[in-house]
Structure formats: C-alpha cells, structure tokens
Design an enzyme around this catalytic site. Structure first.
Site, PDB file in Angstrom:
ATOM      1  N   ILE A   1     -49.177 -39.123 -12.666  1.00 51.18           N
ATOM      2  CA  ILE A   1     -49.766 -39.762 -13.000  1.00 51.18           C
ATOM      3  C   ILE A   1     -48.828 -40.342 -14.440  1.00 51.18           C
ATOM      4  CG2 ILE A   1     -50.850 -42.260 -13.306  1.00 51.18           C
ATOM      5  CD1 ILE A   1     -52.420 -40.664 -10.869  1.00 51.18           C
ATOM      6  N   CYS A   2     -48.019 -40.955 -15.260  1.00 51.00           N
ATOM      7  CA  CYS A   2     -48.153 -40.893 -16.530  1.00 51.00           C
ATOM      8  C   CYS A   2     -49.011 -42.389 -17.082  1.00 51.00           C
ATOM      9  CB  CYS A   2     -46.303 -41.258 -16.503  1.00 51.00           C
ATOM     10  SG  CYS A   2     -45.812 -41.710 -18.748  1.00 51.00           S
TER      11      CYS A   2
END
Length: 194
Positions: free
Chosen positions: A85-86
């Site tokens: 996840i960014c």
C-alpha cells in the site's frame, strides 16, 4: 516492553470499539502479527467486498509504522499486485506522515478512506492510475469485477469439510502470483511510491 503494552491496549480498543467497517485481531499467540478486514465502502467499486490485510508490527512500534499489505487482490492505483500500500501514514517522515500518536485503528480507517478516494497523483500502479484519471468508467468496471472475483464472499451453503474451501483459496493466491509475475514483466507501468 512499550510495544507490547501499547499493542495490548490497541487490540483491546479494536475488539471493543472497532472503526466502522473494520476488524482486527492477532494471529495465534503472536502480538506482532495481526490480521484485519475492511468492508468495501458503499458507493465505491469495492462495495460488497471483504478485504483481508496482514499487519506486521515492528520492534520499534510506535516510533515506526506498522507494515500493512492486502492479502485480498484489489484493483487500485495505490495498491500493487503484492498487496503493498502506498500511503503516507505507513511511512516515516520526511516522505511519510507516521507519528507515534497514530495507531493501527487510525491507519485502518485511513486505508478505508484511500479505498474510497484513490490518490492517482502518488500511484504504485501507474497504468491503473492513468485509467482512474482518464477513463474512470473502465477503472470502475475493472475494480468492481476484481471485487466480485476476489472479495465477495460466496454463500456456498453448509460446507462438509475445510478441504472444499482450499481450491478457491489456492486459485486466489495463484491469481495474485500470476498478477505479480505479470507486473514484473510490465515494469514501466509500475512506479515506486515516493
């Protein structure tokens, strides 16, 4: 010692007052290995889906953010095929926004918000990001299809043994692995989250 007492308090809070649409629990007896589930938000392409996440709590927690990744495949510009996840809340400053005052509950809530409102300007998947920006209808269709395939719990009636569930789970993990292998060959479409 600080990590253990803090995590104990957080897990207690998550079990008694979880954020709406999320659950979190520890796996077996390991307090630093957690699992969470997020329900896809109403009005989003993830509606009706139940998304599982893995949470690894580092030794230096809460001075270091937890490491989270999706176990359920999701079609999203800020989440890659490996489930990474960014998100600013998962990174230390100066590039990130993690602070010891944040906790697992607030990060799960912010990931739920990211699912509802992707950030196409800081993508992990450049091809999905440009699709989100320039052909939103196609993005919505693909995201709904992925949700239907991977995150919607099928009502299969009474299952006689757990063995009947394993083929579907293996297919799902093979799809993720196949997606990961495909992404490795399509490197230009993938961008490292800054």
């Amino acid at each position: 010692m600080q990590r253990a007492s803090r995590l104990k308090r957080e897990l207690q809070m998550l079990s008694t007052e979880p954020p709406p649409g999320t659950t979190c629990w520890q796996t077996e007896e390991r307090i630093d290995d957690l699992r969470a589930q997020i329900v896809g938000g109403t009005g989003t392409p993830y509606e009706g889906g139940l998304f599982s996440l893995e949470i690894k709590v580092p030794e230096r927690y809460p001075f270091e953010p937890p490491k989270m990744r999706f176990l359920t495949p999701i079609y999203h510009p800020n989440i890659d095929n490996s489930g990474r996840i960014c998100h600013d809340a998962l990174k230390l400053p100066p590039k990130g926004a993690w602070k010891p005052s944040l906790n697992i509950s607030t990060v799960l809530t912010s990931i739920q918000l990211l699912m509802a409102e992707p950030n196409p300007d800081d993508p992990l998947m450049a091809d999905i990001s440009s699709e989100f920006k320039y052909n939103k209808q196609l993005f919505m269709e693909k995201a709904r299809k992925w949700t239907e395939e991977h995150a919607v719990q099928k009502n299969m009636g009474v299952v006689e043994s757990n063995k009947e569930n394993t083929p579907d789970q293996n297919v799902s993990s093979r799809k993720r692995e196949a997606g990961s292998a495909q992404t490795e060959t399509e490197e230009p479409a993938k961008k490292t989250c800054a």
